[in-house]
Design an enzyme around this catalytic site. Sequence first.
Site, PDB file in Angstrom:
ATOM      1  N   LYS A 180       0.614  -1.648   0.318  1.00 24.40           N
ATOM      2  CA  LYS A 180       0.113   0.083  -0.233  1.00 24.40           C
ATOM      3  C   LYS A 180       1.100   1.311  -0.209  1.00 24.40           C
ATOM      4  O   LYS A 180       2.099   1.986   0.278  1.00 24.40           O
ATOM      5  CB  LYS A 180      -1.104   0.025   1.359  1.00 24.40           C
ATOM      6  N   GLY A 233       7.706   4.911   6.917  1.00 21.98           N
ATOM      7  CA  GLY A 233       6.932   6.166   7.290  1.00 21.98           C
ATOM      8  C   GLY A 233       7.558   7.402   8.547  1.00 21.98           C
ATOM      9  O   GLY A 233       8.930   6.698   8.831  1.00 21.98           O
ATOM     10  N   THR A 237       3.760   7.394  12.986  1.00 17.88           N
ATOM     11  CA  THR A 237       3.078   6.001  12.466  1.00 17.88           C
ATOM     12  C   THR A 237       3.545   5.131  13.093  1.00 17.88           C
ATOM     13  O   THR A 237       2.708   3.597  13.418  1.00 17.88           O
ATOM     14  CB  THR A 237       2.932   6.110  11.441  1.00 17.88           C
ATOM     15  N   GLY A 238       4.978   4.915  12.844  1.00 24.85           N
ATOM     16  CA  GLY A 238       5.592   3.331  13.212  1.00 24.85           C
ATOM     17  C   GLY A 238       5.095   3.118  14.469  1.00 24.85           C
ATOM     18  O   GLY A 238       4.547   1.696  15.450  1.00 24.85           O
ATOM     19  N   GLU A 255      11.300   1.171   9.195  1.00 28.98           N
ATOM     20  CA  GLU A 255      12.374   1.904   8.710  1.00 28.98           C
ATOM     21  C   GLU A 255      11.363   3.690   8.868  1.00 28.98           C
ATOM     22  O   GLU A 255      10.599   3.751   7.495  1.00 28.98           O
ATOM     23  CB  GLU A 255      12.639   1.833   6.833  1.00 28.98           C
ATOM     24  N   CYS A 289      14.016  10.969   4.228  1.00 25.60           N
ATOM     25  CA  CYS A 289      14.539  10.480   5.835  1.00 25.60           C
ATOM     26  C   CYS A 289      15.977  10.936   6.355  1.00 25.60           C
ATOM     27  O   CYS A 289      15.952  11.642   7.301  1.00 25.60           O
ATOM     28  CB  CYS A 289      14.482   8.686   6.111  1.00 25.60           C
ATOM     29  N   GLU A 388      11.368  16.521  13.297  1.00 27.68           N
ATOM     30  CA  GLU A 388      11.763  15.976  11.751  1.00 27.68           C
ATOM     31  C   GLU A 388      11.123  16.966  11.154  1.00 27.68           C
ATOM     32  O   GLU A 388      10.128  16.775  11.507  1.00 27.68           O
ATOM     33  CB  GLU A 388      11.347  14.580  11.677  1.00 27.68           C
TER      34      GLU A 388
END
Length: 496
Positions: A180, A233, A237-238, A255, A289, A388
């Site tokens: 996805k 992501g 969210t991780g 990641e 990233c 970030e």
Amino acid sequence: MMSTGIQQFDFLVEGKIGAALSGKYFDCVNPSNGEVFARVADADEIDVQIAVSAARLGFDHGRWSHMSLAERGAFLVKLAALIRDNAKELADLECASTGKTIKHATFIDVPSAAEAFEYFGKLSGRLIHETIANSSPLLSMIEREPVGVVVAIIPWNYPLIMTAWKLAPALLSGNCVVLKPSPVACVSVMFLAKLAAQLGLPKGVLNIIASSRAQAGQELVSSPDVDMVSFTGSTKTGQAVMSLASKGIKKLTLELGGKSPNIVFADCDMDAAIGGTLSAIFMNQGQMCTAGSRLLVEESIYQEIVDKLVARAKSLKIGPADNFETEFGPLVSVAHRNDVLRFIEKGKKEGAKLVCGGQIPNIDIKGAYLEPTIFVNVRNSMSIAQEEIFGPVLCVMPFRSIDEAVGIANDSKFGLAAMIWSKDLEKANKVARRLRCGTVWINTYGAFCNEVPFGGYKQSGFGRELGLAGLLEYTELKHIATDQTPGGKSLVTSWF
Ligand code: NAD
């Protein structure tokens, strides 16, 4: 192509290209001009279930997992060729959906995706063969097997490359996959789905769906039919993915985000350090990233570096991403550009000094443009140095000693990458070993290599992509032990 000129993209499920059950589509906006340029089939919960069931049946059928590595690898090599044959269309779509410059999409994204598929495709025969350990009278066979059904979830900043980094090792090792992409930028991946449909893969082996609903990711991760989640992501969210995956004790790789230090020593090659630093924070409009977003400069060259960076940053040609002359395109969306602007305001309030950019340039009011931005007088404790930002915002800080540079560099919740600029390679290597992160680039930036594992320490995640380590993430280890004692009498069979 629809009659309006707006391209339409559907799912790849059960080996066929098809629409969502509801027939719904969501719009994709080009961040260079704010225009809708494509529509993508929009998965509801039922479409998610159908895709996962297809992968489950595909895996349980066993046809794919029982093929040899060479047979599976051949499909990947074929997909690499299809990517190269369709390179222009893929680059155009990547550029229109992400806002990355056409030069970037053409020379980095598309070829890198093809190379990753080809690299894994050609590993066949060299890897995950069983090793046999003989501890007489036991014959121990240690085998690598696929994990099963893998859900791969990717972000919007490098859709094609992230797709290749996940699909190639997951498929090569015999898993069936549901991938996805992010609804923010996914059309290149949906085009790739069309290419993959031509491969003749067994039914259910590869499924690609998109959804405008944030819950689609949660539904995929929490499905009881899924054995492993490979997620790339944000760290936030991780955390949610890790929590959901823990309920089914699912295998997981994460990641995640970064806030990478870029350390410039006084004995650097000045031109290389300036060029590399600009790339590390302004390529892909800083939406990387691994962006070198914290620049640590040895005090004696601090002002010279700042002046040179500001002059070069101000001269970057900002414009629509589809122009080959453009050096700096828009950000991925107006919403994301506005998030970055909020960070810039925060930086000013915290006392950092803006010496370059920070404004919306006068290009196209509907585009997601932002000037390359540089802050000085930054303290590492400020939120612009700790969080970030994921945009073209550089925080510059001076240092006086190696210990101070290493201390600032490691004072971060992230640990993805770092850069070091120095002609003294012995010193640079010593510093590299003290940095708490997964990748250190010395006198370069962004040197990815299919043979070499990539991933993070700390809140930048765990697990690795690429290389042998990346491939083995998608496997389980099995031990089969056979007692070969003559006459069947061994200590255990005659114990009672
Ligand atoms: P994001 O976390 O918002 O979304 C990533 C993906 O997760 C998208 O497909 C999204 O639809 C999906 N998602 C959203 N909520 C979910 C949920 N609750 N459960 C499951 N899936 C969910 O990230 P983004 O904004 O798309 O991408 C930017 C981030 O990605 C940055 O933090 C960047 O550092 C990171 N990134 C990391 C790497 C790496 O290799 N470490 C590479 C590229 C990008």
